[in-house]
Design a protein around this motif. Structure first.
Motif, short mmCIF file in Angstrom:
data_model
loop_
_atom_site.label_atom_id
_atom_site.label_comp_id
_atom_site.label_asym_id
_atom_site.label_seq_id
_atom_site.Cartn_x
_atom_site.Cartn_y
_atom_site.Cartn_z
N THR A 1 0.83 -1.19 0.00
CA THR A 1 0.00 0.00 0.00
C THR A 1 0.87 1.25 0.00
O THR A 1 0.62 2.19 -0.75
CB THR A 1 -0.91 -0.01 1.23
OG1 THR A 1 -1.72 -1.18 1.16
CG2 THR A 1 -1.78 1.22 1.28
N GLN B 1 -7.23 0.90 -0.82
CA GLN B 1 -7.58 -0.29 -0.05
C GLN B 1 -8.82 0.04 0.79
O GLN B 1 -8.97 1.15 1.28
CB GLN B 1 -6.41 -0.66 0.87
CG GLN B 1 -6.56 -2.02 1.50
CD GLN B 1 -5.26 -2.46 2.19
OE1 GLN B 1 -4.31 -1.71 2.30
NE2 GLN B 1 -5.23 -3.70 2.62
N ASP C 1 -5.74 -1.03 -5.16
CA ASP C 1 -5.18 -1.68 -3.97
C ASP C 1 -6.21 -2.62 -3.37
O ASP C 1 -7.20 -2.19 -2.79
CB ASP C 1 -4.78 -0.59 -2.97
CG ASP C 1 -3.90 -1.12 -1.86
OD1 ASP C 1 -3.66 -2.35 -1.84
OD2 ASP C 1 -3.46 -0.33 -1.01
N GLU C 2 -5.98 -3.89 -3.53
CA GLU C 2 -6.89 -4.92 -3.01
C GLU C 2 -8.35 -4.60 -3.29
O GLU C 2 -9.15 -4.44 -2.38
CB GLU C 2 -6.68 -5.11 -1.50
CG GLU C 2 -5.21 -5.40 -1.19
CD GLU C 2 -5.00 -6.02 0.17
OE1 GLU C 2 -5.98 -6.56 0.71
OE2 GLU C 2 -3.87 -6.00 0.67
MG LIG Z 1 -2.27 -2.73 2.04
#
Ligand SMILES: [Mg+2]
Ligand SMILES: Nc1ncnc2c1ncn2[C@@H]1O[C@H](COP(=O)(O)OP(=O)(O)OP(=O)(O)O)[C@@H](O)[C@H]1O
Ligand SMILES: Nc1ncnc2c1ncn2[C@@H]1O[C@H](COP(=O)(O)OP(=O)(O)OP(=O)(O)O)[C@@H](O)[C@H]1O
Ligand SMILES: [Mg+2]
Lengths: 286, 319, 330, 604, 335
Positions: free
Chosen positions: C52, C105, C186-187
């Motif tokens: 991240t 995220q 991010d994810e």
């Molecule tokens: Mg992360």
């Protein structure tokens, strides 16, 4: 001590702390006053600031500096009692209503709504007249405390309502926390800025109320306080007669008091919130 | 193997909306299952299908609209009333969202000490530290890294692991783990899942494992229940359900698992629901709207459970 | 193949003050990557290894306590090269969403809860396109959603009225709104069930193939990587330790950590016990000397404990940072 | 700021503040803010006191009241040629109707007083005869305007009204020289305009044309605001406080006060201020205690604390205005000088201090104020004398009565050994009011003497009225008429027939709840002395005053120190101390009699 | 239906209960005060020296008690009160006898509403907007300057502030009138001059109220914003390059508004108590002085009239806010 040192690194805190220390010092100094604050005509009247009357003298023949010392002491005592006492009620009621919900919530909110709605002015006049204006500083503080919580309890409650839905409530429950410790340990940090803000609001309200009550005669105008000091100066038209030292002293002092409280509260809230604290440190070393 | 937990006819209805538009959501609808000791029981299904709600009811954080939960054969709420501390020691949980599991204004370690001290598992700070170190090691976090830090100083995966470590502190008999490893890399995920396995095998710990990761579910769990919009649509031994899914939704689910193999990629596209509400409002089978083999009666009637081998399926196809 | 984003020895640390003592978390520690046009660049790695943080550094959101310690991030846009951290804030802002956009995220909670989705769309459009009416913005948003196969009705909804998957897809739609060259995600599928995840991934894939742009994707789900990424970088303790095209990486992981990663994946029909990397992830605040993986590495030898292995291209397109590789060549 | 020509307008502030019922001019029902022009411009009374000159003005009446032998019949002769402002002549019918209406309408002003009337009849258009149920030699004083009095109302207006209680009397019709011009519905101002036929009013007939064409009464609210207005010449006359007056004089060169120099204050106000004891509670029921407390007062310091010395001291229970000085004080002074207190053990003490006025003047001189040297002038400005500051004597008196000093703190203990704590009750919350200043000044003196004193300021007159107090700063005695030597008004309330137990309302003028058979006697005699028999009236008055001094049921301190400021920017020839042609207040009914004497400066 | 039964009904019951208790208290409290309206009336009439024979006084007291309807037990009076109140009648004012209370309130209400409603709303809006922006852009210079100003003005005793403004702008620089609602001697007709005059006279009172009001809201808002601005959606918007002004407005302020809205409801209710000190300093017409006098003259009916209105408005606005919350925040649910 460690915490204090950390806090003092913040300019805001340092300034607020300094002002507060000065005020407390003045309050303590009052115990060594050469004059009885209840006696008039002890110094020549209406002198501008000059040694030995560093803040001048008033039309009542009192030394403004020493009057200020007593005033600061009494106002601090009274407003802090009012502020702290009403904070305690507000926090307890707000937290419990918000956390428990349901019937408890309804009952407590009914109570606080009733307090909100009542004409405070009228009630204080009533109580004051029943006490035959013998209210002491402490009991006035308590009285104002009793009437100063309702709105803040509502605000706190609404915050708790949303906080209790957050997962960490459950984590705390799983960690075996009891209701009170849960509410205080988990929610209190979120509420501190709010509580500080309402505290300042409450203190300023209490000081304002004290002036009003002094004017109405529910409170004794002879007890030196920032409020009564201002009241006397206004009554004797210090403003128009150019006795700026007399009227300016309580005004500036009370403004300083609030600025100090405000800065302290901001600084402490920032300190308590790790996110902000980190930002602060990040800034200061950049 | 004894029955540890039994969930009977659990239903939870939420009402949403304002004065003008009110919607009722049956987040959990007549859910029945039991968890043995020891067993790893998986709850899987679409997001928003009621897994977390079920878990919260079991944990006593949410009140069910109807139904009962029994722990070791006794109503769990009564047990809680009788001895709260004991129940907290026996049942622990890991929450879904690691970022909100810990209070952002408190250090994470305080929860560890509180758990140990409040539940009277240790009597001194020294002991507590030892215990904490041990549990942290199990999830791969060092003690130094952990002390005096606030949640926002950890990454999502680290928080999940901390959350697990905290739940392990009491050496519980039942762990309700709500997506405990969603933010952890495959290697660590494996070690945590293995940890569950070991706990089960060595200490007879049962786990209710709520997850979207069906491969690990397959890997660790004994039995699995697939939920859809508040209902368990299929329940049985994990191997059977996952290698040979029966309910059309389970089939879709199974088929949607991405294989860690660049050669195998999905074919057809899936249809997703826009909002959950419309599916909640269905009278018949909630999946009927998206089901490739939906029949008329699926839309009108709520299908009952049918038993196919060891597996319960809530679908008219198996009538 | 054209490079769109590259980092040069990027270093970004969290600098903390823990009770008076300074503590440094080396979350991104000398990362060199080149991301090409028209690829899906996957980043995998242990949780907490700095993925991240790397994305944030690439995207240019560095707020205290995170700080840029060194290195550069270069954007290749319109035949020009922009040094991200040399730009002033307004220039940086103007590149965002037009050149590079970001799906953070936990993006299910990033939508403004008190306005309708269409307002959020409008704000994003309004901030980067000039001089159109409100209606035109809504129209644009509607078109865009239609193009992505999402129901335009969601524009009228408040975030809380949408399902998690839908919200996730809204943020992806937002990220592609201005057809940027690069999308950093991010994810984006954590916390979604596999069916929804499949929908989201399909969306990403469609976008990529329609606009021929680049996606930088972080996820723990190796399955997702396998089915989506064209190239994968594996991070460990703030560094890239291996980078290769997807199929190569899955077939032939070279770094011991990558090996653990791939091998620990469970598969249906196989219940045998999987082993994962031994030991626990290192603290980024106190990294071991040498190769940071060495305490957990079964093949560790003396050199590993002293010297940090460089990331080298040992096979075409396959970079690894491991002394073992060096040995093998030697 | 003003919509009528400024140079033709006289602007004054309104004493009683914002009008609550601006559209209602029926001042015979309830409280109606008389001083907005109702009693001072619109209406004329039968008689009006003029305390500056010590006379009674015959306004609507043509001559003083005429009583029969046994005071059961009163004949009123009316002035001829007076017209109501709507052109209807004023006659005996109006007076008869007014009395009858009041008598028959509960809730109407003077309704209860008019019950004394057996019958009222008109003899001719200008003569009214009132028959009373029982003798009352002072019945006519109900019609004597002295900031209040029953004023005749227009019969031709009221007889058409169904309910005189709710009647608004708008537009008002009067016999005075002005009529309503306009008013603020918010109650902050009222403007009056001079009648075209001002000659047909008593004012016009007696004094000529009132000079200002318009008179505006304005509520400024805060006293500081009056200063600002005055400095900007937006206010011609204002009753101020000592401090605001000083501010005005400092900032406005054309402003003046009643007296052009220090002490500036009006000292002819027919009102005495001071301290009242509750004679029904311990230990104030003891005359020697009351005297001790009197002697514990250093009157110079007291006056300095209260009004920076700007007062006229009075040792007796009437104000020492010029008139009362002549009627009473000068006759009493020899007796005062010889008056003795018995300290026990054969010791005597002469408490009168003839130098008090001089000492006060000395204080003023020290403060840097210009003070005349002539002792006679000083006597009229600062007062002749007062009671000695004799704490040692006070101590003796107290010890004689069983009081003790706490050996440690030197504070006083009651005979029962408890610390002596006195609460001084002040029912006026206006900090400029003498009641307020007296309360704090006396507290200072007694504290110095060693008594624990508390001042309670609370706007609840009923507390004092019902006797739930120890000491109050209410008037020590009722105000005398001011323009007539009769002290009936002062002494009558002390008559024992009005005495009630604590909890019930005491007679106004005797909140001290003091009585004495000798006083009853004096009052009875006064009752049968004709209003016009001033010689006997004064004799009885002196007796009454002596008794009050001996008993000291309340302590008189000084005349009501009226503070009035005038701006000579637009108008001059105000009735100042150097030219006392009339009383100085614009809020008194006599205002209309002052206006003809004003001179415009011609400034625009 | 469930909503009505489970939420609305209990809420309404509480609503009426609070009103009932409030009004009852207002009925009872003054009757415990040592102030007696009859004696106060008499005292006022006599205060300046009007003479009344001690004998006559007792009679007057009785007549007045009769007229004021104060004969009879407190219960009878209480029941009479509700009878009248439900018919919308508060009876006559005692002190301004026999003017009906309603008439008195009607006289003052428009002024109070016009002044306080505008200043309350305006200071709420300005305070929140300024506070929101200053909170969001807390390291900009102007934000800090505003913060300092707020710090000094907010604790200023209101009386001093008002008087200071008056001295400055009506005396030293005589731009504005010293007081009053309009010019002395002016007749109010509807034309431009009237409007200009009214505004000119309202300016200073409004300004004084605004200054304090704005900075009270300012500080409260700034505080809320401090926490909102670290929320995910704000960070996301920043990352998205949305214009900072838009973020401040739509993301930060809008989300920080909730507590402020409740605060507004309460201060709207307080309008009906008037602004005593403002009215006093600027001699501005309004309910404040009316209420003040009612308390100190024991004018029960007037007191009831004003406070009842205030109670109704406060409770109603709390109720309305409670019900309308979801409009301001779509996430809010009724429990
Ligand atoms: Mg992360
Ligand atoms: N407190 C609540 N009030 C109202 N509705 C709720 C509440 N909590 C959950 N819901 C609704 O109930 C349904 C089930 O939610 P739940 O959190 O149990 O799903 P889940 O299976 O855990 O989903 P996920 O996989 O996304 O975590 C959802 O539609 C959710 O919106
Ligand atoms: N605000 C912060 N303060 C201090 N340390 C931080 C902070 N945020 C992250 N870290 C540390 O930086 C490291 C990298 O964090 P980052 O969020 O980049 O990890 P990640 O690879 O994205 O992990 P995950 O897969 O779990 O999301 C972690 O060790 C974390 O503890
Ligand atoms: Mg869930």
């Amino acid at each position: 001590m460690k915490v204090l040192k950390d806090l003092l690194r913040d300019g805001k805190f340092a300034f607020g702390f300094f002002v507060l220390v000065v005020l407390v010092f003045l309050a303590i100094l009052s115990f060594f006053s050469p004059y009885d604050p209840y006696r008039w005509n002890v110094v020549p009247r209406d002198l501008p600031p000059r040694w030995p009357h560093i803040l001048g003298t008033s039309s009542r023949g009192q030394d403004v500096f020493w009057e200020l010392c007593f005033a600061v002491r009494n106002s601090l005592v009274m407003s802090l009692i009012a502020g702290v006492f009403s904070r305690i009620i507000a926090i307890l009621v707000g937290m419990i209503a918000g956390y428990k919900g349901g019937k408890t919530d309804r009952l407590l909110m009914f109570l606080s709504d009733s307090f909100l709605v009542l004409p405070l002015f009228l009630i204080i006049v009533l109580i004051g007249s029943m006490a035959k204006a013998r209210l002491s500083l402490v009991s006035l503080g308590l009285l104002l405390g009793v009437f100063g919580w309702a709105w803040d309890a509502r605000v706190i409650r609404s915050q708790v309502l949303s906080l209790r839905e957050r997962d960490f409530t459950y984590t705390a429950l799983l960690s075996g926390s009891k209701t009170l410790s849960l509410v205080f340990k988990e929610y209190m940090p979120f509420l501190t800025p709010l509580i500080f803000a309402t505290f300042i609001g409450n203190v300023s309200w209490a000081i304002g109320m004290e002036i009003t009550l002094a004017i109405l005669g529910v409170f004794r105008v002879e007890i030196p306080s920032l409020g009564t000091m201002l009241q006397w100066a206004l009554n004797y038209q210090a403003l128009l007669l150019g006795y700026w030292w007399w009227i300016g002293t309580p005004v500036v002092t009370s403004i300083m008091l609030f600025i100090a409280l405000y800065l302290l509260s901001i600084s402490i809230s920032e300190y308590l919130d790790p996110r902000m604290r980190i930002q602060r440190i990040g800034k200061s070393t950049r | 193997m004894r029955e540890l937990l039994e969930v009977k006819g659990l239903t939870k209805i939420y009402s949403l909306g304002s004065i003008f538009s009110r919607i009722k959501i049956t987040a959990v609808e007549d859910v029945n299952f039991e968890v043995m000791q020891p067993e790893i029981f998986t709850l899987a299904g679409e997001s928003g299908c009621g897994k977390t709600t079920t878990a919260k009811i079991i944990l006593g954080f949410e009140e069910q609209t109807s139904g009962m939960v029994f722990y070791r054969g006794k109503p769990i709420n009564e047990l809680r009333k009788k001895d709260k501390i004991q129940m907290l020691r026996e049942i622990q949980a890991v929450f879904q969202n690691p970022f909100s599991t810990f209070n952002p204004l408190r250090t994470v370690d305080s929860y560890f000490y509180e758990t140990l001290l409040n539940l009277k598992i240790v009597s001194s700070k020294k002991e507590a530290e030892k215990k904490i170190e041990e549990k942290l090691a199990a999830v791969g976090i060092s003690f130094e890294e952990f002390t005096q830090r606030y949640p926002n100083e950890f990454s999502g995966g680290q928080l999940q692991r901390l959350s697990i470590a905290r739940a392990l502190l009491t050496d519980p008999s039942l762990i309700v783990a709500d997506e405990p490893v969603s933010m952890v890399d495959a290697s660590l995920r494996m070690s945590i899942v293995n940890l569950f396995k070991d706990l089960k095998e060595k200490y007879s710990v049962s786990v209710i494992y709520i997850t979207h990761d069906l491969t690990t579910a397959y890997y660790v769990s004994d039995r699995i229940a697939i939920m859809f919009r508040g209902n368990i649509v299929e329940m049985g031994p994990a191997e059977e359900v996952l290698s040979n899914p029966k309910h059309p939704y389970t089939q879709l689910l199974r088929e949607s698992v991405p294989e860690p193999d660049p050669e195998k990629r999905w074919g057809t596209k899936v249809v997703l629901a826009d909002t959950e509400h419309e599916e909640y409002l269905r009278i018949g089978c909630k999946f009927a709207g998206r089901c490739p083999s939906a029949m008329e009666k699926c839309k009108k009637n709520n299908p009952p459970y049918f038993k196919v081998n060891d597996v319960l399926v809530k679908c008219f196809l198996y009538k | 193949m054209q490079t769109v984003i590259e980092t040069q020895d990027l270093k970004s640390y969290y600098i903390l003050d823990v009770f008076g003592k300074e503590k440094v978390v080396k979350a991104v520690d000398g990362v060199n990557i080149k991301i090409h046009q028209n690829e899906i660049y996957g980043i995998a790695g242990e949780s907490g290894c700095g993925k991240t943080t790397l994305l944030r550094a690439i995207f240019g959101i560095i707020d205290p306590p995170l700080r840029l310690i060194g290195g550069k991030v270069l954007y290749h846009h319109d035949g020009q090269v922009y040094d991200l951290y040399a730009l002033d804030p307004t220039e940086r802002r103007s590149l965002r969403w037009k050149f590079v956009s970001y799906v953070p995220q936990g993006s299910m909670s990033v939508l403004n809860p008190v306005v309708k989705i269409k307002e959020t769309f409008k704000d994003f459009l309004n901030s980067h396109l000039k001089g159109r009416t409100k209606e035109e913005y809504y129209e644009l948003a509607k078109e865009h959603l239609k193009g992505l196969g999402l129901p335009p009705t969601i524009l009228e909804a408040y975030p809380h009225q949408l399902s998690g998957g839908m919200r996730q897809r809204v943020t992806i739609a937002l990220a592609t709104l201005l057809k940027p060259k690069v999308i950093i995600a991010d994810e984006p599928t954590t916390a979604l069930d596999v069916v929804t995840q499949r929908g989201v991934i399909q969306l990403l894939k469609d976008i990529q193939s329609t606009y021929m742009n680049t996606i930088v994707l972080v996820t723990h789900d190796m399955g997702v990587h396998a089915s989506l990424s064209t190239r994968i970088a594996v991070m460990y303790a703030g560094k890239i330790i291996e980078e290769a095209p997807t199929s190569k990486l899955f077939k032939n992981p070279k770094h011991p950590y990558t090996k653990f990663l791939i091998n620990s994946l469970p598969r249906f029909g196989d219940k045998s016990r999987r082993t994962s990397a031994p030991g626990s992830p290192p603290s980024l605040a106190a990294l071991p000397p040498g190769c940071s993986f060495h305490p957990r590495c079964p093949y560790c030898f003396e050199k590993c404990k002293v010297e940090v292995p460089p990331l080298r291209e040992y096979e075409p397109d396959h970079k690894v940072a491991c002394w073992l590789m060096e040995e093998r060549i030697a | 700021q003003l919509d009528v020509p400024r140079h033709e307008t006289f602007i004054t502030n309104q004493l009683t503040g914002r009008v609550g019922t601006p559209g209602n001019f029926n001042l015979w029902v309830g409280w109606k803010w008389f001083d907005r022009g109702l009693h001072n411009l619109l209406l004329e009374p039968l008689w009006c006191v003029e305390y500056a000159t010590g006379e009674i003005i015959n306004a609507l009446a043509a001559e003083p009241p005429i009583y029969n032998e046994d005071f059961t019949q009163l004949t009123i002769k009316l002035r001829k040629g007076v017209y109501w402002s709507d052109g209807v002549p004023f006659t005996a019918d109006d007076v008869v109707y007014s009395i009858e209406l009041s008598k028959n309408t509960p809730g109407f002003a003077y309704n209860s007083q008019m019950q004394e009337v057996k019958s009222v009849r008109k003899v001719d258009d200008y003569t009214v005869v009132v028959e009373l149920n029982k003798p009352n030699s002072r019945f006519h004083t109900y019609f004597l305007d002295r900031w209040g009095g029953f004023r005749p109302l227009p019969k031709h207006v009221f007889e058409k009204v169904a309910d005189p209680l709710t009647f608004e009397f708008n537009p008002p019709v009067g016999t005075g020289p002005y009529v309503l011009h306009s008013y603020d519905a918010g109650g902050y101002w009222t403007i009056w305009v001079r009648r075209e036929d001002w000659q047909r009013t008593p004012t016009g007939m007696l004094y000529g044309m009132p000079q200002p064409k318009y008179v505006a009464f304005v509520t400024y609210g805060d006293p500081a605001k009056q200063v600002l207005a005055m400095v900007r010449h937006q206010l011609d006359a204002a009753d101020l406080t000592m401090e605001t007056l000083r501010a005005v004089l400092m900032k406005n060169t054309t402003a003046r006060a009643w007296r052009k120099d220090y002490p500036w204050t009006v000292n002819i106000d027919p009102c005495i201020t001071g301290i009242t004891f509750n004679n029904m509670v311990e230990p104030f029921n003891n005359k020697e205690v009351r005297w001790a407390l009197t002697l514990a007062i250093d009157i110079v310091e007291y006056a300095a604390n209260a009004f920076d010395g700007a007062v006229t001291l009075s040792p007796i229970h009437i104000p020492l205005t010029k008139a009362y000085m002549d009627w009473y004080f000068n006759k009493l002074e020899p007796w005062l000088k010889e008056f003795e207190l018995d300290l026990g053990g054969g010791q005597k003490f002469k408490p009168y201090d003839p130098t008090a006025g001089q000492r006060l003047a000395e204080y003023a001189r020290k403060r840097g104020y210009p003070v005349p040297k002539d002792p006679n002038e000083i006597k009229y400005i600062f007062g002749p004398g007062w009671w000695k500051y004799a704490p040692d004597v006070a101590e003796k008196l107290l010890i004689k009565n069983g009081f003790k000093r706490d050996p440690r703190t030197r504070g006083w203990l009651l005979p029962n050994g408890e610390p002596w704590k006195i609460t001084v009750y002040c029912t006026n919350t206006n900090p400029a009011h003498p009641a307020y200043r007296n309360a704090f000044a006396v507290a200072q003196e007694w504290r110095k003497f060693g008594i624990d004193v508390d001042v309670v300021v609370f706007d609840q007159p009923t507390v004092v009225q019902q006797g739930n107090f120890q000491v109050s700063s209410d008037w020590p005695a009722a105000e005398p008429w001011g323009g007539h030597p009769d002290l009936y008004r002062v002494l009558n309330p002390f008559h024992s027939q009005y005495m009630v137990p604590i909890g019930e309302n005491a007679a106004w003028g005797n909140y001290a709840r003091w009585m004495n058979p000798k006083m009853d006697e004096i009052v009875e005699k006064l009752k049968v002395t004709d209003w016009n028999d001033t010689e006997n009236i004064i004799k009885l008055g002196i007796e009454g005053l002596k008794l009050l001094v001996e008993e000291m049921p309340s302590i008189p301190t000084f005349n009501y120190p009226g503070v009035i400021a005038w701006d000579e920017y637009y108008w001059t020839n105000y009735p100042g101390a150097e030219n006392m042609y009339a009383q100085p207040y614009h809020h008194w009914p006599n205002f209309k009699y002052m206006l003809p004497f004003l001179k415009p400066t011609g400034k625009k | 239906m469930n909503f009505v039964k489970r939420y609305l009904l209990p809420r309404l019951i509480i609503y009426f209960l609070v009103i009932f208790i409030g009004i009852t208290m207002v009925f009872v409290i003054p009757r415990f005060l040592p102030t007696d309206p009859v004696l106060q009336t008499i005292a006022r009439i006599r205060a300046q020296g009007a003479y009344m024979d001690p004998e006559a006084m007792q009679k007057t007291i009785e007549t007045l008690q009769e007229l004021y309807g104060l004969k009879g037990s407190i219960w009878e009076q209480y029941i009479k009160f509700w009878n009248r109140f439900l018919r919308g009648d508060f009876g006559p004012s005692y002190f301004q006898f026999p003017t009906p209370v309603i008439v008195l309130i009607k006289q003052s209400l428009p002024w109070t509403i016009a002044l306080l409603l505008t200043t309350t709303l305006l200071s709420w809006i300005l305070g929140n907007v300024l506070g929101g922006f200053a909170g969001y852009f807390s390291n900009r210079k102007w934000g800090r300057v505003l913060d300092y100003i707020a710090m000094i003005i907010r604790p200023m005793p209101y009386y001093i502030l008002a008087l200071g403004l008056l001295i400055l702008l009506a005396y030293i620089f005589p731009v504005f009138p010293l007081g009053g609602g309009y010019r002395i001697g002016m007749r109010l007709t509807f034309n431009l001059d009237t409007i200009v005059t009214l505004l000119k006279h309202a300016f200073l009172p409004a300004l004084s109220l605004l200054l304090i009001g704005i900075f009270v809201w300012f500080q409260a808002m700034k505080l809320v914003v401090q926490s909102v601005k670290t929320d995910d959606f704000v960070k996301y918007a920043e990352a998205g390059g949305i214009k900072p002004a838009t973020i401040a407005r739509k993301y930060v302020i809008k989300n920080a508004m909730l507590p402020q809205i409740t605060g507004l409801a309460l201060s709207l209710g307080q309008i009906f108590s008037g602004a005593l000190i403002t009215e006093m300093v600027f001699s501005y017409p309004g309910l404040g002085t009316l209420l003040y006098n009612a308390i100190f003259t024991g004018d029960y009916n007037l007191l009831m009239g004003i406070t009842t209105m205030s109670i109704l408005v406060v409770t109603t606005s709390i109720l309305v806010i409670d019900l309308l919350y979801p409009l301001f925040d779509p996430r809010v649910r009724y429990k």
